[in-house]
Design a protein around this motif. Structure first.
Motif, PDB file in Angstrom:
ATOM      1  N   TRP A  14      48.359 -10.255  60.081  1.00  0.00           N
ATOM      2  CA  TRP A  14      48.802 -10.070  61.471  1.00  0.00           C
ATOM      3  C   TRP A  14      49.485  -8.711  61.569  1.00  0.00           C
ATOM      4  CZ3 TRP A  14      53.989  -9.721  63.296  1.00  0.00           C
ATOM      5  CH2 TRP A  14      54.141  -9.809  64.690  1.00  0.00           C
ATOM      6  N   VAL A  15      49.067  -7.912  62.540  1.00  0.00           N
ATOM      7  CA  VAL A  15      49.654  -6.569  62.688  1.00  0.00           C
ATOM      8  C   VAL A  15      50.149  -6.360  64.122  1.00  0.00           C
ATOM      9  CG1 VAL A  15      48.448  -5.434  60.782  1.00  0.00           C
ATOM     10  CG2 VAL A  15      47.305  -5.619  63.004  1.00  0.00           C
ATOM     11  N   GLY A  16      50.528  -7.451  64.787  1.00  0.00           N
ATOM     12  CA  GLY A  16      50.998  -7.358  66.173  1.00  0.00           C
ATOM     13  C   GLY A  16      52.497  -7.138  66.253  1.00  0.00           C
ATOM     14  N   ALA A  17      53.028  -7.364  67.433  1.00  0.00           N
ATOM     15  CA  ALA A  17      54.472  -7.237  67.666  1.00  0.00           C
ATOM     16  C   ALA A  17      54.785  -7.873  69.023  1.00  0.00           C
ATOM     17  CB  ALA A  17      54.906  -5.770  67.646  1.00  0.00           C
ATOM     18  N   SER A  18      56.078  -7.932  69.339  1.00  0.00           N
ATOM     19  CA  SER A  18      56.507  -8.548  70.600  1.00  0.00           C
ATOM     20  C   SER A  18      57.183  -7.526  71.498  1.00  0.00           C
ATOM     21  CB  SER A  18      57.485  -9.688  70.313  1.00  0.00           C
ATOM     22  OG  SER A  18      56.806 -10.756  69.690  1.00  0.00           O
ATOM     23  N   ASP A  19      57.086  -7.791  72.793  1.00  0.00           N
ATOM     24  CA  ASP A  19      57.777  -6.966  73.793  1.00  0.00           C
ATOM     25  C   ASP A  19      58.764  -7.875  74.528  1.00  0.00           C
ATOM     26  OD1 ASP A  19      58.647  -5.369  75.829  1.00  0.00           O
ATOM     27  OD2 ASP A  19      56.658  -4.912  76.648  1.00  0.00           O
ATOM     28  N   ARG A  20      60.052  -7.613  74.348  1.00  0.00           N
ATOM     29  CA  ARG A  20      61.071  -8.419  75.045  1.00  0.00           C
ATOM     30  C   ARG A  20      61.600  -7.714  76.279  1.00  0.00           C
ATOM     31  NH1 ARG A  20      61.389  -9.353  69.785  1.00  0.00           N
ATOM     32  NH2 ARG A  20      61.506 -11.517  69.110  1.00  0.00           N
ATOM     33  N   ARG A  21      61.096  -6.525  76.547  1.00  0.00           N
ATOM     34  CA  ARG A  21      61.627  -5.754  77.677  1.00  0.00           C
ATOM     35  C   ARG A  21      60.810  -5.905  78.942  1.00  0.00           C
ATOM     36  NH1 ARG A  21      63.835   0.035  75.397  1.00  0.00           N
ATOM     37  NH2 ARG A  21      65.207  -0.841  73.821  1.00  0.00           N
ATOM     38  N   LEU A  22      59.550  -6.216  78.791  1.00  0.00           N
ATOM     39  CA  LEU A  22      58.682  -6.321  79.965  1.00  0.00           C
ATOM     40  C   LEU A  22      59.186  -7.446  80.873  1.00  0.00           C
ATOM     41  CD1 LEU A  22      55.970  -5.276  81.232  1.00  0.00           C
ATOM     42  CD2 LEU A  22      54.853  -7.176  80.058  1.00  0.00           C
ATOM     43  N   ALA A  23      59.386  -7.119  82.159  1.00  0.00           N
ATOM     44  CA  ALA A  23      59.920  -8.134  83.083  1.00  0.00           C
ATOM     45  C   ALA A  23      58.825  -9.068  83.573  1.00  0.00           C
ATOM     46  CB  ALA A  23      60.593  -7.444  84.269  1.00  0.00           C
ATOM     47  N   LEU A  24      57.655  -8.504  83.894  1.00  0.00           N
ATOM     48  CA  LEU A  24      56.602  -9.291  84.536  1.00  0.00           C
ATOM     49  C   LEU A  24      55.263  -9.069  83.842  1.00  0.00           C
ATOM     50  CD1 LEU A  24      57.417  -8.464  88.294  1.00  0.00           C
ATOM     51  CD2 LEU A  24      57.955 -10.592  87.088  1.00  0.00           C
ATOM     52  N   PHE A  25      54.652 -10.144  83.381  1.00  0.00           N
ATOM     53  CA  PHE A  25      53.310 -10.079  82.795  1.00  0.00           C
ATOM     54  C   PHE A  25      52.310  -9.840  83.923  1.00  0.00           C
ATOM     55  CE2 PHE A  25      49.466 -12.133  81.022  1.00  0.00           C
ATOM     56  CZ  PHE A  25      49.419 -11.536  79.776  1.00  0.00           C
ATOM     57  N   GLU A  26      51.398  -8.926  83.722  1.00  0.00           N
ATOM     58  CA  GLU A  26      50.456  -8.512  84.776  1.00  0.00           C
ATOM     59  C   GLU A  26      51.215  -8.097  86.037  1.00  0.00           C
ATOM     60  OE1 GLU A  26      47.565 -11.635  85.303  1.00  0.00           O
ATOM     61  OE2 GLU A  26      46.507 -11.109  83.454  1.00  0.00           O
ATOM     62  N   ASN A  27      52.452  -7.665  85.868  1.00  0.00           N
ATOM     63  CA  ASN A  27      53.331  -7.252  86.969  1.00  0.00           C
ATOM     64  C   ASN A  27      53.537  -8.371  87.985  1.00  0.00           C
ATOM     65  OD1 ASN A  27      55.057  -5.343  87.950  1.00  0.00           O
ATOM     66  ND2 ASN A  27      53.533  -4.286  89.180  1.00  0.00           N
ATOM     67  N   MET A  28      53.432  -9.617  87.515  1.00  0.00           N
ATOM     68  CA  MET A  28      53.515 -10.747  88.443  1.00  0.00           C
ATOM     69  C   MET A  28      54.301 -11.940  87.875  1.00  0.00           C
ATOM     70  SD  MET A  28      50.441 -12.005  90.857  1.00  0.00           S
ATOM     71  CE  MET A  28      49.179 -12.025  89.615  1.00  0.00           C
ATOM     72  N   PHE A  29      54.150 -12.227  86.599  1.00  0.00           N
ATOM     73  CA  PHE A  29      54.715 -13.459  86.044  1.00  0.00           C
ATOM     74  C   PHE A  29      55.962 -13.151  85.200  1.00  0.00           C
ATOM     75  CE2 PHE A  29      50.119 -13.956  86.476  1.00  0.00           C
ATOM     76  CZ  PHE A  29      50.099 -15.029  87.375  1.00  0.00           C
ATOM     77  N   PRO A  30      57.111 -13.759  85.558  1.00  0.00           N
ATOM     78  CA  PRO A  30      58.348 -13.476  84.807  1.00  0.00           C
ATOM     79  C   PRO A  30      58.207 -13.809  83.324  1.00  0.00           C
ATOM     80  CG  PRO A  30      58.798 -14.808  86.771  1.00  0.00           C
ATOM     81  CD  PRO A  30      57.310 -14.737  86.642  1.00  0.00           C
TER      82      PRO A  30
END
Ligand code: FEO
Length: 408
Positions: free
Chosen positions: A13-29
């Motif tokens: 696995w070479v992914g990571a997480s984003d805890r800063r993004l407020a809205l997924f697809e600029n729509m979903f919290p």
């Protein structure tokens, strides 16, 4: 520093997480963030299965460099061309000039639509059930159109029995260090967000999810590696069963979601009176939401989970209160069906909310109105308590009968 993890055999696995993004697809919290997964298969040929959002590019590249240890990537497999998994393709192309991009005809069409970098000479086009041999690992491509976009495919590693499932079996929520679902309290920590992710992002495409589930049901799968959230290596049937239920629009549980809109608290009061009666009748685990306060994605998730829905709303501009209109529109677009429903409409001089809601619900499939809508004028008065109780009782009777029938 890298945060890569070993998955199985020569898969990392070479992914990571984003805890800063407020809205997924600029729509979903995203109160708990989101993880973007990507996987490296180190074989005679090296394949990277999907890439990531640009927000985590730095650590993604560090992960890749660490696992590659100086080797190069031969294939980038693009199971899904949504930019949350593809914003780093151009950088990968510049870093690995000989890397081929593996996708289907639609994948390449959408890459060209989104981006301007040159992919000529790099495209390795696959068709349904084509295979790609990396050495010890042989990959098979299983198309899953509309789970979530038309180009989506899943990649099955026939050697390691790993299914790289694209968006399917993904969840909202950042990873907390534990990569595998069995290393964390999935039901307590992730299940609600997995449901919110599925129902809002893929919910419309239940039929296509069913087709994809039918295709993968014949595979011998040891592990599911989705593009978001934890990796599955134990209790796979439990989560697959959830997906099966959600995509058939079958409630997980008998229970009532009450979604109300209220400008001055009077429609809310009517909803609360009904909720109180439901509780008195022995209906447990009630879920009550103010549609102006709670993001619709949470209400949608619970509407998929529970069997009964009550909507209460004021009239507004000779129509339906906007937030309620938006919620019902969203439910219709997501193809929610097969629920038992009751309605409360409010209007001070020309109430029409109940009619608009009834029309909107009537256009959804297999919805049953359990009682005539309760229509109130500005506020619920003592003379209408009987009607409110009758509506609550109709819902309670139906819920309790379902609990008995399902032996819940
Ligand atoms: Fe995670 Fe449909 O993208």
């Amino acid at each position: 520093m890298h945060i890569s993890q070993h998955v199985k055999d020569n898969i990392y696995w070479v992914g990571a997480s984003d805890r800063r993004l407020a809205l997924f697809e600029n729509m979903f919290p995203l109160p708990g963030g989101v993880a973007y997964n990507s996987y490296l298969i180190m074989d005679d040929k090296v394949a990277l299965v999907d890439s990531v959002d640009s927000a985590i590019l730095q650590v993604f590249l560090e992960n890749i460099d660490h696992v590659l240890s100086g080797r190069s990537i031969d294939y980038l497999i693009v199971n899904h061309m949504e930019p949350d998994h593809c914003d780093s393709i151009d950088i990968l192309c510049s870093r690995f000039p000989d890397m081929k991009i593996v996708g289907n005809a639609k994948t390449f069409q959408i890459i060209r639509q989104f981006y301007n970098f040159d992919i000529e000479g790099r495209c390795h086009e696959v068709k349904e059930n084509d295979t790609l041999c990396l050495g010890a690992h042989t990959l098979k491509f299983i198309f899953a159109p509309m789970v979530h976009w038309p180009e989506v495919m899943m990649t099955y590693d026939m050697t390691s029995k790993v299914l790289f499932s694209a968006d399917a079996f993904g969840t909202f929520g950042a990873l907390h260090g534990n990569l595998f679902a069995d290393e964390l309290d999935f039901d307590g920590f992730f299940l609600d967000e997995a449901r919110r992710y599925y129902t809002n992002i893929v919910g419309r495409y239940g039929q296509q999810v069913q087709q994809a589930l039918a295709k993968v049901s014949g595979l011998d799968i040891d592990m599911i590696c989705p593009l978001h959230g934890p990796v599955w290596r134990k209790n796979l049937p439990n989560f697959i069963e959830k997906y099966d239920k959600w995509s058939r629009y079958e409630p997980e549980k008998s229970g009532v979601v009450i979604a109300y809109a209220s400008m001055y608290g009077n429609t809310e009061n009517a909803a609360a009176v009904i909720a109180g009666r439901l509780s008195e009748r022995g209906v447990n685990d009630l879920r009550m939401y103010d549609v102006s306060k709670t993001h619709p994605s949470y209400i949608i998730a619970d509407a998929f989970k529970y069997s009964h829905l009550i909507f209460a709303s004021p009239t507004y501009n000779n129509g339906l209160y906007f937030a309620m209109h938006s919620l019902l529109h969203d439910m219709a677009v997501l193809n929610l069906r097969g629920r038992k429903v009751a309605l409360v409409g409010n209007g001070s001089w020309a109430p029409v909310a109940h009619k608009v809601m009834e029309e909107m619900i009537g256009r959804m499939k297999d919805m049953t109105l359990l009682a005539p809508p309760l229509v109130i004028h500005s506020s619920l008065k003592p003379c209408q308590m009987g009607e409110a109780i009758a509506l609550a009782d109709a819902v309670a009777d139906s819920v309790l009968a379902r609990i008995k029938e399902k032996n819940e």
